[in-house]
Scaffold this motif. Structure first.
Motif, PDB file in Angstrom:
ATOM      1  N   GLU A   1       0.843  -1.211   0.000  1.00  0.00           N
ATOM      2  CA  GLU A   1       0.000   0.000   0.000  1.00  0.00           C
ATOM      3  C   GLU A   1       0.872   1.253   0.000  1.00  0.00           C
ATOM      4  OE1 GLU A   1      -4.027  -1.329   2.423  1.00  0.00           O
ATOM      5  OE2 GLU A   1      -2.265  -0.804   3.577  1.00  0.00           O
ATOM      6  N   ILE A   2       1.944   1.206   0.781  1.00  0.00           N
ATOM      7  CA  ILE A   2       2.816   2.389   0.838  1.00  0.00           C
ATOM      8  C   ILE A   2       3.479   2.612  -0.516  1.00  0.00           C
ATOM      9  CG2 ILE A   2       4.912   3.342   1.904  1.00  0.00           C
ATOM     10  CD1 ILE A   2       3.940   2.072   4.545  1.00  0.00           C
TER      11      ILE A   2
ATOM     12  N   ASN B   1       5.383   7.454   6.101  1.00  0.00           N
ATOM     13  CA  ASN B   1       6.761   7.463   6.608  1.00  0.00           C
ATOM     14  C   ASN B   1       7.620   8.564   5.994  1.00  0.00           C
ATOM     15  OD1 ASN B   1       6.698   6.244   4.218  1.00  0.00           O
ATOM     16  ND2 ASN B   1       7.500   4.264   4.865  1.00  0.00           N
ATOM     17  N   GLN B   2       6.978   9.621   5.519  1.00  0.00           N
ATOM     18  CA  GLN B   2       7.735  10.722   4.922  1.00  0.00           C
ATOM     19  C   GLN B   2       7.629  11.990   5.775  1.00  0.00           C
ATOM     20  OE1 GLN B   2       9.631  10.027   2.445  1.00  0.00           O
ATOM     21  NE2 GLN B   2       8.728   8.020   2.070  1.00  0.00           N
TER      22      GLN B   2
ATOM     23  N   HIS C   1       2.215  15.231  -3.099  1.00  0.00           N
ATOM     24  CA  HIS C   1       2.326  14.006  -3.907  1.00  0.00           C
ATOM     25  C   HIS C   1       3.796  13.623  -3.933  1.00  0.00           C
ATOM     26  CE1 HIS C   1       1.961  11.203  -7.187  1.00  0.00           C
ATOM     27  NE2 HIS C   1       0.690  11.483  -7.413  1.00  0.00           N
ATOM     28  N   PHE C   2       4.118  12.415  -3.465  1.00  0.00           N
ATOM     29  CA  PHE C   2       5.524  11.998  -3.396  1.00  0.00           C
ATOM     30  C   PHE C   2       6.038  11.437  -4.713  1.00  0.00           C
ATOM     31  CE2 PHE C   2       4.109  11.353   1.141  1.00  0.00           C
ATOM     32  CZ  PHE C   2       4.719  12.504   1.603  1.00  0.00           C
ATOM     33  N   GLY C   3       5.136  11.216  -5.664  1.00  0.00           N
ATOM     34  CA  GLY C   3       5.573  10.717  -6.968  1.00  0.00           C
ATOM     35  C   GLY C   3       5.519  11.846  -7.980  1.00  0.00           C
TER      36      GLY C   3
ATOM     37  N   GLY D   1       1.477   1.271  10.955  1.00  0.00           N
ATOM     38  CA  GLY D   1       1.819  -0.140  11.103  1.00  0.00           C
ATOM     39  C   GLY D   1       0.577  -0.891  10.680  1.00  0.00           C
ATOM     40  N   PRO D   2       0.647  -2.220  10.519  1.00  0.00           N
ATOM     41  CA  PRO D   2      -0.547  -2.946  10.058  1.00  0.00           C
ATOM     42  C   PRO D   2      -1.718  -2.800  11.025  1.00  0.00           C
ATOM     43  CG  PRO D   2       1.348  -4.435  10.270  1.00  0.00           C
ATOM     44  CD  PRO D   2       1.810  -3.085  10.716  1.00  0.00           C
ATOM     45  N   ASP D   3      -1.420  -2.690  12.326  1.00  0.00           N
ATOM     46  CA  ASP D   3      -2.555  -2.601  13.244  1.00  0.00           C
ATOM     47  C   ASP D   3      -2.524  -1.341  14.109  1.00  0.00           C
ATOM     48  OD1 ASP D   3      -0.437  -3.470  14.676  1.00  0.00           O
ATOM     49  OD2 ASP D   3      -1.256  -5.478  15.054  1.00  0.00           O
TER      50      ASP D   3
END
Ligand code: FES
Ligand SMILES: [Fe+2]
Length: 367
Positions: free
Chosen positions: A36-37, A67-68, A153-155, A277-279
């Motif tokens: 997803e990230i 995480n940015q 937008h990081f892309g 994190g996942p949860d």
């Protein structure tokens, strides 16, 4: 587990009457979040915050987006720009919190950057070969402002925010949003996957009657409707009589992937959901009020909203525990109510399938 195995467990071609929800692995596995990230959060317009935070030249604000680390500045030229908040020397975060300054000075070894990102000073550097200070500015990130709200937008964006959500302005006029004053940002950490919070938001008001009895009293839940659009969905509900806080009704807009604009009465509250994190996720609430709202009204509204939020936190964390149970893998949707939720799952599926070049086995067999 590979991304294709995750994706093969959800069939995006099914109508809601036949459809299952995505499996619990989408909500609990690290590998799924990693995908997803990579394919979604690093390659999509993401809401940052209100541009009202940057009224004066020299103002800066920092954000952590998934995480940015990000810093947004208003330069002496009055332009608002976004950068990775990462020093080009040895990667420390250059700025923290928010404030007003002429230069952003890294707290580690003192490298200083102008508000346009360029490197102004690198103390005691001495003679360095193959080094061009002009190429050592902060790395810029695409930024757009819509309705006074900042998106990054990081892309490499291929379309504007307005193009990404065509017709959104029919439900939320940018000029209307800009007329409201940014009041405060509140944050909640939830022990659940970020999508559990999104699903809860998109269930077409299904949970309101049971989980938020006080809120339900002010809404006409029989007139709750969900509209599906490209990359966003709208839930609308008229208020019962003329509720002081809700005005004539509410528009709840979900902008894929992780932001909700709730416009009711004199209030806009924006919810931003960021995976940690996942949860675990962070849910940020940005509150805006019409200029004529009294202090008392604002405090009361923030309090009611906090109450609703606590009710949602409790149930989302309960769902996450259930998703990890051996007694559950996937569920079903209430067809006339939970359309937004299925739309969200299908959009996420498409992003991940397109990003990774995955073709569903059911699609192959139809070719
Ligand atoms: S890491 Fe910023 S100056 Fe060294
Ligand atoms: Fe809720």
């Amino acid at each position: 587990m590979s991304l294709s195995s995750f994706l093969a467990q959800f069939d995006p071609a099914q109508e809601i009457e036949y459809s299952w929800t995505p499996p619990s692995s989408w909500y609990i596995e690290k590998d799924f979040l990693r995908a997803e990230i990579e394919h979604l959060f690093n390659n999509h317009w993401l809401y940052l915050g209100s541009a009202q935070e940057l009224k004066q030249p020299g103002d800066f604000v920092t954000y952590q987006v998934v995480n940015q680390p990000v810093v947004v500045t208003r330069g002496q030229d009055d332009r608002i720009r976004a950068f990775y908040n990462v020093c080009r020397h040895h990667a420390a975060c250059v700025a923290s919190g928010k404030g007003n300054t002429e230069v952003l000075t890294c707290p580690y070894h003192g490298w200083a950057y102008r508000l346009d990102g360029s490197l102004r000073k690198a103390p005691r550097l001495g003679k360095l070969e193959n080094f061009n200070a002009k190429e050592f500015g902060l790395v810029e990130i695409a930024l757009e402002i819509w309705g006074g709200l900042m998106f990054c937008h990081f892309g490499a964006p291929t379309q504007s925010v307005a193009q990404l959500y065509p017709g959104l302005g029919d439900f939320l006029q940018p000029a209307d949003l800009e007329s409201l004053n940014f009041e405060v940002r509140r944050e909640y950490t939830l022990e659940c996957n970020w999508k559990v919070f999104v699903d809860n938001y998109l269930d077409g008001g299904y949970h309101v009657e049971y989980l938020h009895p006080d809120l339900a009293a002010g809404l006409d839940l029989d007139n709750y409707e969900t509209l599906i659009r490209t990359n966003f969905s709208i839930q609308q509900c008229k208020s019962a009589e003329n509720d002081a806080r809700l005005g004539r009704g509410a528009v709840y807009a979900f902008l894929y992937p992780n932001v909700m604009f709730n416009r009711y009465g004199d209030i806009l509250d924006i919810n931003l959901v960021l995976p940690q994190g996942p949860d675990r996720c962070l849910v940020i609430f940005d509150y805006f009020f019409a200029p004529h709202c009294s202090r008392e009204f604002i405090e009361k509204s923030l309090q009611s909203s906090h109450q609703v939020q606590l009710e949602d936190v409790g149930i989302c964390e309960s769902v996450q525990r259930g998703l990890k149970s051996r007694g559950y893998d996937k569920g079903r949707y209430a067809p006339r109510i939970e359309l937004g939720e299925l739309h969200f799952a299908k959009m996420l599926y498409s992003t991940l399938a397109e990003g990774s070049g995955f073709i569903h086995p059911n699609q192959l067999s139809h070719q």
